[in-house]
Write a protein that holds these residues in place. Structure first.
Motif, short mmCIF file in Angstrom:
data_model
loop_
_atom_site.label_atom_id
_atom_site.label_comp_id
_atom_site.label_asym_id
_atom_site.label_seq_id
_atom_site.Cartn_x
_atom_site.Cartn_y
_atom_site.Cartn_z
N GLY A 1 0.75 -1.41 -0.23
CA GLY A 1 0.24 -0.05 -0.31
C GLY A 1 0.76 1.00 -0.15
N PRO A 2 0.23 2.44 0.00
CA PRO A 2 0.57 3.48 -0.44
C PRO A 2 1.86 4.01 0.98
N ASP A 3 1.19 3.27 2.28
CA ASP A 3 2.04 3.66 3.53
C ASP A 3 3.29 2.52 3.51
N SER A 4 3.38 1.28 2.63
CA SER A 4 4.60 0.17 3.07
C SER A 4 5.82 1.22 2.56
N HIS A 5 6.77 1.32 3.17
CA HIS A 5 7.97 1.15 2.25
C HIS A 5 8.55 0.43 2.84
N TYR A 6 9.03 -0.71 3.24
CA TYR A 6 9.85 -2.03 3.53
C TYR A 6 11.15 -1.94 1.47
N THR A 7 12.23 -1.95 1.95
CA THR A 7 13.24 -2.01 0.91
C THR A 7 13.96 -3.39 0.20
N GLU A 8 14.74 -3.49 -0.41
CA GLU A 8 15.39 -4.13 -1.26
C GLU A 8 15.93 -5.04 -0.05
#
Length: 226
Positions: free
Chosen positions: A105-112
């Protein structure tokens, strides 16, 4: 033939159940933690996976996520049984973040980097094909520290050696489940499944956000949240 029999059995369980939400939730979780009989192929693993979902469908979502992570069927389906410190396999690690917990979603900012660190936490799990269980092959486990992004508050899973390496999964889940977006993502899926497919800003504010708080404060109790 056994897979065909399994499918008929499961449909029969849904059709003939007493008045209960249990079978509906088993189906919900199977759609969430998806596997495919055509890829897993071993009917024993397939039935065992249904039993895992059945045992946890109305319990603790964190416990369910751990059980699914270690289930032989899921290990086969998303290559967890091939994940090794020499060649970390990111297949399940990516799905754990993107589809199973925090979502996209728009607030999900996990990274590689979070996906890569997760894959390293999960290195070394193998399947006992006789008892249909999983275990940690310690020589294949990456025992170095795993560092996560600011989305997960820069938390670190300390590398463990020998059988203590299995404790890293618990630490990983603590980090993921401390992120508020995990509860919101699951509550959105429940809302879409039981109420309505569209979630507008008012629904997000007045239903999803407070319901997610209930979910988190309850220790991720599925039944209470329902």
């Amino acid at each position: 033939k056994r897979i065909a029999s399994y499918k008929a059995w499961w449909v029969g369980m849904m059709l003939n159940q007493q008045r209960s939400i249990h079978e509906k939730m088993i189906l919900f979780w199977h759609n969430h933690f998806v596997t495919e009989t055509g890829m897993v192929k071993d009917s024993r693993y397939i039935y065992q996976y249904n039993a895992t979902l059945r045992a946890n469908a109305l319990g603790d979502f964190k416990a369910l996520t751990k059980a699914v992570t270690l289930d032989p069927c899921m290990l086969v389906y998303l290559n967890g049984n091939l994940n090794t410190k020499e060649a970390p396999d990111e297949n399940y690690a990516r799905e754990l973040h993107e589809l199973f917990t925090v979502g996209k979603g728009p607030d999900s900012h996990y990274t590689e980097g979070d996906v890569q660190a997760t894959a390293r936490v999960l290195t070394g799990y193998r399947i006992d094909p006789v008892n249909i269980t999983s275990y940690l092959e310690t020589t294949k486990h990456d025992n170095t520290n795993k560092v996560f992004s600011s989305f997960y508050d820069n938390k670190v899973v300390i590398g463990q050696t020998a059988q203590a390496g299995a404790k890293e999964l618990d630490e990983l889940l603590k980090i993921i489940f401390a992120q508020p977006e995990t509860a919101k993502f699951i509550c959105r899926k429940l809302y879409r499944f039981f109420v309505y497919y569209d979630i507008d800003s008012a629904t997000e504010e007045t239903i999803i956000t407070p319901l997610a708080e209930v979910f988190r404060n309850s220790g991720y109790d599925i039944k209470l949240t329902l």
